[in-house]
Enzyme design. Sequence first.
Site, short mmCIF file in Angstrom:
data_model
loop_
_atom_site.label_atom_id
_atom_site.label_comp_id
_atom_site.label_asym_id
_atom_site.label_seq_id
_atom_site.Cartn_x
_atom_site.Cartn_y
_atom_site.Cartn_z
N ASP A 293 0.63 -1.33 -0.20
CA ASP A 293 0.04 0.08 -0.13
C ASP A 293 1.03 1.31 0.02
OD1 ASP A 293 -2.45 1.31 0.31
OD2 ASP A 293 -2.98 1.23 2.55
N HIS A 294 0.47 2.30 -0.29
CA HIS A 294 1.21 4.01 -0.06
C HIS A 294 0.13 4.31 1.07
CE1 HIS A 294 2.02 4.28 -4.14
NE2 HIS A 294 2.89 4.29 -4.24
N TYR A 467 -4.66 4.28 0.61
CA TYR A 467 -5.90 3.50 -0.25
C TYR A 467 -5.57 3.29 -1.03
CZ TYR A 467 -8.37 6.14 3.11
OH TYR A 467 -8.68 6.93 4.37
N HIS A 468 -4.57 2.63 -1.60
CA HIS A 468 -3.97 2.01 -2.65
C HIS A 468 -3.54 0.41 -2.48
CE1 HIS A 468 -2.55 6.21 -4.14
NE2 HIS A 468 -3.94 6.30 -4.18
N PRO A 469 -4.53 -0.58 -2.19
CA PRO A 469 -3.77 -1.94 -1.15
C PRO A 469 -3.91 -2.96 -2.80
CG PRO A 469 -6.01 -1.46 -1.15
CD PRO A 469 -5.36 -0.54 -1.07
#
Length: 552
Positions: A293-294, A467-469
Site C-alpha cells: 500500500d501507499h 487506499y492503494h492496496p
Amino acid sequence: MRADYVIVGAGSGGSAVAYRLAEAGKSVIVIEHGGSDIGPFIQMPGALSYPMNMGIYDWGFQSEPEPHLDGRRLATPRGKVIGGSSSINGMVYVRGHARDYDHWAEQGAAGWGYADVLPYFKRMEQWHGGHDGGDPAWRGDKGPLHISRGPRKNPLFDAFIAAGEQAGYPVTADYNGQQQEGFGPMEATIFKGQRWSTANAYLRPAQKSGNCTVLRGLARKVVIENGRATGVEIERGGRIEVISAAAEVILAASSINTPKLLMLSGIGDAGHLAEHGIEVVADRPGVGANLQDHMEIYFQFASKLPITLYKYWNLWGKALIGAQWLFTKKGLGASNQFEACAFIRSAAGIDYPDIQYHFLPIAVRYDGKASAEGHGFQVHVGPMRSKSRGAVTLRSADPKEAPVIRFNYMSHPDDWDEFRKCIRLTREVFGQAAFAPYLKHEIQPGANVQSDAEIDAFIREHAESAYHPCGTARMGRRDDPMAVVDPECRVIGVEGLRVADSSIFPRVTNGNLNGPSIMTGEKAADHILGRTPLAPENAEPWINPAWRESQR
C-alpha cells in the site's frame, strides 16, 4: 444462470473486462454484492469524502492493529457498489511511471513492461487535457474513460506549482505523458462535472449491448470441477445458487476480496487452508501474500488569507455548492479539488520519482473533519515504494466474514528514512517565496516536530493509508512458487480461472491505482479472448538529467 464468462466484481478491472468481452459478442454475467451508484454522494465529485465513509457503498474493512503505528487499526475502504472503488475513490487519475512496469516485467510479468501497457492506457483514455499542455501523442483520445483537469482557479494551486519550481524541481505539463517527474496540474476521472467511474465508462455500455447482465449477490467461492473453474457459488435473496461459466471465471473483486475468494475456493497456502477445513485444490502460498500500500500524511498549513474552501465548510456553504451542482453540474461541486500535484525524487541518485504530492486548498481529512484552525491548505505526501509487505488471510471459512488484513506498515527500516525525507523536503517547498503571501504557520506536523524521533512519533500517530492496496495474487512466471497468476492472468494450477484487478501487481505503481487497475482489465480481456496483444510502443520516458549526471 449461465454465460460464456462469469466475472466477480463490477469495479475498475471487472467492468473493463466485461465491456471488452461483451463488445466481442460474448455473453457475460457480472456478480456484484453492492447496489446502485446513482445518487449525488457518488456522482458529485466534490462529495468524495462521503461514499467511502458510508456502509452502503464501502465494505468497511480495517487492518489488524499495526505494531509499528502504535497499534492503530487503519481504514481500508473498498467499493461495495456498482463501479467498485472507482465509485468511492478520489477520482485521481495516474498511470504510474514507465519504470514501474519495466520492474513488473523484470520480476516475471513478461509482456507487461511499459512498452506493452502504454497502448492499453491509450486505448482506454479519452483525454481532455490537451488545451493545458502535454503531448497528445502520449495520450488516448477515443477510449471510454474520460479524463479531465480542474480549472485551478484558486491561486493556491499556482503557488504550489511555482514553489516546487523555486525549490529546484521540474515542472511537468502532463505527468501521465512522457514526463511524470515534476509539479503540475492533476488529472481526474471527471466528465461534464460528474464522476466518471468504470460503471459509467464500461459497465453500462456493456449492459446496453445486450451481452452483459449484472447480478447482485455475495460470491461465496469459485466452483472447481476436475481442476477447472466452472462457475461461481453465490448467495442472493437468502438462497445459495451456482452461476455457470461455459468458458472462464474472472475474479476482479479487489486486492482484499479476490485472495479471500481464492482461498475459500481451495487455492492458497495449503497449511492455512487446512486450518480452516478447506480442501486444497491448488497449493499456492502466494495467495494473500505480498500485500502493499501507499502511506501518506496530511501536511497542513494555516492561511493568511480567507481564500480556501473553509468558507464553504458549513451547512449553508455545502448546501449552496450542492444546489449549484445539482442544477448545473458546475461550480466547486464539479471538482474533486485535487487540481495540482507533484512527483519528485528524494535524492539525486534515485532514477525516478519516489514521493507523491496531492495539493488541496483546505485543511481537512478524508473523513470530512476540518482543521480547528479555520482557513488552511494541505498537501498529502508519502513515499511511493515501501519495502514493507503484509498479507490477507482468512478469519474463518465463512464467506460473510471479513478477512484478516495485516499490512505491516513501516516494518522495514528504510520506510522511516523515506518518510522523514518526505517531511523535510515538503517544508523546503512550502518555505519558498511563492507561498509567502498565503502561509501563516504550519498546523501539522507543527514547528516543534524537527528531530528524527519527533518525526517518527508523528508518523506513528498520524500516518494514514492512501487506499492503494495491491499485490495479493502476484503475477509472475509459472515456475515461481510465490506467483499466483501467469502473465496472461491465468491462475496457476487451475484451468478456466483468471484474475484481473490490482491483486496481480508485482509491485505497487507510482501514484493512485485506479488507472493501472483499469488498464489491467483492458489487457486481461485481450488475453481472455485469445487476441494478439496490442503492439508495443517503444516510447522513451523522460529521465531527469540530474540523475544521469549522478551516474557518471
